[in-house]
Design a protein around this motif. Sequence first.
Motif, PDB file in Angstrom:
ATOM      1  N   ARG A 173       0.815  -1.222   0.000  1.00 14.15           N
ATOM      2  CA  ARG A 173       0.000   0.000   0.000  1.00 14.15           C
ATOM      3  C   ARG A 173       0.845   1.267   0.000  1.00 14.15           C
ATOM      4  NH1 ARG A 173      -4.251  -0.162   4.531  1.00 14.15           N
ATOM      5  NH2 ARG A 173      -4.607   1.897   3.666  1.00 14.15           N
ATOM      6  N   SER A 174       2.098   1.174   0.444  1.00 16.03           N
ATOM      7  CA  SER A 174       2.969   2.350   0.470  1.00 16.03           C
ATOM      8  C   SER A 174       3.547   2.662  -0.911  1.00 16.03           C
ATOM      9  CB  SER A 174       4.101   2.152   1.478  1.00 16.03           C
ATOM     10  OG  SER A 174       5.034   1.206   0.995  1.00 16.03           O
ATOM     11  N   LEU A 175       3.398   1.735  -1.862  1.00 23.80           N
ATOM     12  CA  LEU A 175       3.910   1.921  -3.221  1.00 23.80           C
ATOM     13  C   LEU A 175       2.897   2.680  -4.065  1.00 23.80           C
ATOM     14  CD1 LEU A 175       5.107  -1.753  -3.771  1.00 23.80           C
ATOM     15  CD2 LEU A 175       6.520   0.189  -3.054  1.00 23.80           C
ATOM     16  N   SER A 176       3.335   3.227  -5.198  1.00 25.88           N
ATOM     17  CA  SER A 176       2.392   3.862  -6.115  1.00 25.88           C
ATOM     18  C   SER A 176       1.797   2.851  -7.088  1.00 25.88           C
ATOM     19  CB  SER A 176       3.048   5.020  -6.866  1.00 25.88           C
ATOM     20  OG  SER A 176       4.179   4.557  -7.579  1.00 25.88           O
ATOM     21  N   VAL A 177       2.603   1.859  -7.477  1.00 21.77           N
ATOM     22  CA  VAL A 177       2.103   0.759  -8.317  1.00 21.77           C
ATOM     23  C   VAL A 177       2.703  -0.549  -7.812  1.00 21.77           C
ATOM     24  CG1 VAL A 177       1.690   2.109 -10.407  1.00 21.77           C
ATOM     25  CG2 VAL A 177       3.905   1.019 -10.072  1.00 21.77           C
ATOM     26  N   PHE A 178       2.030  -1.637  -8.116  1.00 25.04           N
ATOM     27  CA  PHE A 178       2.451  -2.959  -7.685  1.00 25.04           C
ATOM     28  C   PHE A 178       2.213  -3.925  -8.830  1.00 25.04           C
ATOM     29  CE2 PHE A 178       1.092  -7.033  -5.728  1.00 25.04           C
ATOM     30  CZ  PHE A 178       2.279  -7.373  -5.112  1.00 25.04           C
ATOM     31  N   LYS A 179       3.243  -4.701  -9.193  1.00 24.09           N
ATOM     32  CA  LYS A 179       3.105  -5.692 -10.266  1.00 24.09           C
ATOM     33  C   LYS A 179       2.971  -7.080  -9.659  1.00 24.09           C
ATOM     34  CE  LYS A 179       6.045  -5.182 -13.815  1.00 24.09           C
ATOM     35  NZ  LYS A 179       7.155  -4.758 -14.664  1.00 24.09           N
TER      36      LYS A 179
ATOM     37  N   VAL B 145      -0.225  -8.258 -14.020  1.00 27.54           N
ATOM     38  CA  VAL B 145      -1.078  -7.086 -13.840  1.00 27.54           C
ATOM     39  C   VAL B 145      -0.303  -6.016 -13.094  1.00 27.54           C
ATOM     40  CG1 VAL B 145      -3.261  -8.346 -13.902  1.00 27.54           C
ATOM     41  CG2 VAL B 145      -2.098  -8.067 -11.731  1.00 27.54           C
ATOM     42  N   VAL B 146      -0.598  -4.771 -13.402  1.00 32.21           N
ATOM     43  CA  VAL B 146      -0.029  -3.624 -12.700  1.00 32.21           C
ATOM     44  C   VAL B 146      -1.173  -2.945 -11.969  1.00 32.21           C
ATOM     45  CG1 VAL B 146       1.177  -1.432 -12.934  1.00 32.21           C
ATOM     46  CG2 VAL B 146       1.774  -3.342 -14.427  1.00 32.21           C
ATOM     47  N   ILE B 147      -1.044  -2.848 -10.661  1.00 32.68           N
ATOM     48  CA  ILE B 147      -2.101  -2.314  -9.818  1.00 32.68           C
ATOM     49  C   ILE B 147      -1.736  -0.898  -9.408  1.00 32.68           C
ATOM     50  CG2 ILE B 147      -3.340  -2.639  -7.650  1.00 32.68           C
ATOM     51  CD1 ILE B 147      -2.383  -5.677  -7.963  1.00 32.68           C
ATOM     52  N   ASP B 148      -2.649   0.052  -9.668  1.00 27.77           N
ATOM     53  CA  ASP B 148      -2.482   1.438  -9.237  1.00 27.77           C
ATOM     54  C   ASP B 148      -2.917   1.511  -7.781  1.00 27.77           C
ATOM     55  OD1 ASP B 148      -2.548   4.145  -8.741  1.00 27.77           O
ATOM     56  OD2 ASP B 148      -3.791   4.657 -10.462  1.00 27.77           O
ATOM     57  N   VAL B 149      -1.957   1.465  -6.874  1.00 21.24           N
ATOM     58  CA  VAL B 149      -2.235   1.329  -5.446  1.00 21.24           C
ATOM     59  C   VAL B 149      -2.969   2.544  -4.893  1.00 21.24           C
ATOM     60  CG1 VAL B 149      -1.192   1.015  -3.174  1.00 21.24           C
ATOM     61  CG2 VAL B 149      -0.255  -0.196  -5.156  1.00 21.24           C
ATOM     62  N   GLY B 150      -2.652   3.722  -5.353  1.00 23.76           N
ATOM     63  CA  GLY B 150      -3.204   4.931  -4.768  1.00 23.76           C
ATOM     64  C   GLY B 150      -4.544   5.366  -5.315  1.00 23.76           C
TER      65      GLY B 150
END
Length: 68
Positions: free
Chosen positions: A11-17, A35-40
């Motif tokens: 959750r502290s990242l901006s994106v997560f793969k 998949v690339v997840i837009d965390v924010g």
Amino acid sequence: MITREQFDEIRSLSVFKSRVITGSMIPIINIGDEVVIDVGNKDIKRFDIVVILLNGKLVCHYVWSINK
């Protein structure tokens, strides 16, 4: 399984793969897809795909409708 601490780190990242390991989202997302997840992103709308932590697993859901 993912721990709460690992989830908080994500959750502290901006994106997560991540790579998909189950077929629950076929035909939209297939097993093995990356998949690339837009965390924010908090602006969830219809047809988005969201990822939540549930019982130690990251789970994807397709947003069909939003209850206000």
